[in-house]
Design a protein around this motif. Sequence first.
Motif, short mmCIF file in Angstrom:
data_model
loop_
_atom_site.label_atom_id
_atom_site.label_comp_id
_atom_site.label_asym_id
_atom_site.label_seq_id
_atom_site.Cartn_x
_atom_site.Cartn_y
_atom_site.Cartn_z
N MET A 1 -12.27 28.01 29.33
CA MET A 1 -13.22 28.83 28.57
C MET A 1 -12.91 30.29 28.85
SD MET A 1 -16.86 26.83 28.57
CE MET A 1 -17.16 26.98 30.32
N LEU A 2 -12.75 31.06 27.79
CA LEU A 2 -12.42 32.47 27.90
C LEU A 2 -13.67 33.33 27.74
CD1 LEU A 2 -9.20 32.64 25.67
CD2 LEU A 2 -9.36 32.17 28.13
N CYS A 3 -13.74 34.40 28.51
CA CYS A 3 -14.82 35.37 28.34
C CYS A 3 -14.25 36.76 28.60
CB CYS A 3 -16.00 35.05 29.26
SG CYS A 3 -15.60 34.88 31.00
N GLY A 4 -15.10 37.78 28.44
CA GLY A 4 -14.64 39.15 28.58
C GLY A 4 -14.12 39.71 27.28
N GLY A 5 -13.82 41.00 27.29
CA GLY A 5 -13.37 41.68 26.06
C GLY A 5 -12.12 41.08 25.46
N VAL B 1 -4.01 22.04 26.53
CA VAL B 1 -5.28 22.49 27.10
C VAL B 1 -6.16 23.03 25.98
CG1 VAL B 1 -6.40 24.08 28.72
CG2 VAL B 1 -4.17 23.09 29.29
N GLU B 2 -7.38 22.53 25.90
CA GLU B 2 -8.32 23.05 24.92
C GLU B 2 -8.76 24.45 25.35
OE1 GLU B 2 -12.72 22.11 22.95
OE2 GLU B 2 -11.82 20.70 24.38
N VAL B 3 -8.70 25.40 24.42
CA VAL B 3 -9.10 26.79 24.70
C VAL B 3 -10.34 27.10 23.87
CG1 VAL B 3 -8.42 29.22 24.62
CG2 VAL B 3 -6.71 27.45 25.16
N ALA B 4 -11.42 27.50 24.55
CA ALA B 4 -12.68 27.79 23.88
C ALA B 4 -13.20 29.14 24.35
CB ALA B 4 -13.72 26.70 24.18
N ILE B 5 -14.06 29.74 23.55
CA ILE B 5 -14.71 30.99 23.92
C ILE B 5 -16.07 30.66 24.53
CG2 ILE B 5 -15.46 33.27 23.16
CD1 ILE B 5 -12.45 32.71 22.84
N SER C 1 -7.98 38.18 18.91
CA SER C 1 -7.60 36.89 18.32
C SER C 1 -6.12 36.58 18.54
CB SER C 1 -7.93 36.88 16.82
OG SER C 1 -7.23 37.91 16.14
N PHE C 2 -5.26 37.59 18.54
CA PHE C 2 -3.84 37.33 18.76
C PHE C 2 -3.58 36.92 20.20
CE2 PHE C 2 0.71 39.18 18.73
CZ PHE C 2 1.24 37.96 18.36
N LEU C 3 -4.27 37.54 21.14
CA LEU C 3 -4.13 37.15 22.55
C LEU C 3 -4.60 35.71 22.75
CD1 LEU C 3 -3.55 37.74 25.51
CD2 LEU C 3 -5.83 38.79 25.68
N VAL C 4 -5.72 35.35 22.17
CA VAL C 4 -6.22 33.97 22.27
C VAL C 4 -5.23 33.00 21.64
CG1 VAL C 4 -8.07 32.39 21.60
CG2 VAL C 4 -8.63 34.71 22.38
N GLU C 5 -4.68 33.40 20.50
CA GLU C 5 -3.68 32.56 19.82
C GLU C 5 -2.48 32.29 20.71
OE1 GLU C 5 -0.52 33.56 16.31
OE2 GLU C 5 -2.63 34.01 15.86
N ILE D 1 -9.47 34.15 37.14
CA ILE D 1 -9.67 32.73 36.85
C ILE D 1 -10.67 32.13 37.83
CG2 ILE D 1 -7.71 32.03 38.32
CD1 ILE D 1 -7.21 29.73 36.33
N THR D 2 -11.49 31.21 37.34
CA THR D 2 -12.38 30.40 38.17
C THR D 2 -12.01 28.95 37.98
OG1 THR D 2 -14.22 31.97 37.99
CG2 THR D 2 -14.77 29.71 38.59
#
Length: 357
Positions: free
Chosen positions: A287-291, A309-313, A296-300, A173-174
């Motif tokens: 904001m998510l990055c990396g493999g 919290v807004e979650v974006a790629i 999609s299930f992990l992001v969900e 995390i940053t």
Amino acid sequence: MNKERYIGIMSGTSLDGVDVVLCEINDLECRLLSSLEYPISLELKADILNIIEGESSLEQLGQLDNRLGLLFTQAVGALLIRENIDAKSIKAIGLHGQTLWHAPAEEYPFTMQLGDPNILTVKTGIPVVADFRRKDIALGGQGAPFAPAFHEFIFDNINNSVSIVNIGGIANITVLGEKLIGYDTGCGNVLLDMWIAEHQGLSYDEDGAWARTGSVDYGLLDRMMSDDYFEEPYPKSTGREKFNKTWLQGYLSGHTHNPEDVQRTLLELTALSISNEVLRFNRDMVMLCGGGAKNSFLVERIKVLMPNVEVAIAKYADQIEAMTFAWLAYKRIHNEKVNLKDVTGARENAVLGGIYA
């Protein structure tokens, strides 16, 4: 301000391939021009894992250093050929190398990345900057993660209500702000990939499809989440030397589990350990990055665990780690210190990396 061309190479904990990027960089911008994912053969991946698991000799270690140097050379060559790029137009290559062991908190702290940079510079004719992490450790730091310094550079136009999470084999995390914060939150894809390889013969669980067929074992999840790493204060960093098959078997031992339920629980472990850390800092957006951002299930699940919290790629989600090392090469060539002391706990910021030419 003139821009220079740099190549960045990253082979992460997941061992899912070598990421190579070509960037134009100056003091204000790092612009991605092209990228390529170069495969790691199953034989080489198995040999890397065997050495990490302690089944090796000094001869095998030396041979692996050479083999990885050749692999990184092939990956760079593939990008240069595909894009019809003259090697002379490249200022330098930033090479992370393949991490075998990362132990910054031991009595004799060290980190080990293999992939001989001498082979890469000789065969490409391009200067190589490598061995970024060990000086930070010599200065009392963790030697990781390094991505937060690059996140601060490329996301300098966003406000401080945003955090960035990179989900590779290990997740980090940053947290942007007056003081830069960054650390490894724990396992990302490493246990998920290991478990599906063992039980399904696949290198990864695409979109979490297999995990979706299972159910969370909350007893197992609670046992894993009670691990000391998740309670340790930052700065901290980790890797396969911690989150591996032995670690998982320690929590499975004495209990009966369906394989798909373990996969589902490991996905929840990644989602929960990430969301717990994001929520600590009261940010409006992550904001998510990396493999892992492609799962999609992990992001969900991350979204469900952080409903406010807004979650974006992130843009260039797959390439940011390799871009980090192109940028670090730029910093080294220009003898510029990297802002990492607040992230890693090093005594001071330093010029990082050695130049091979």
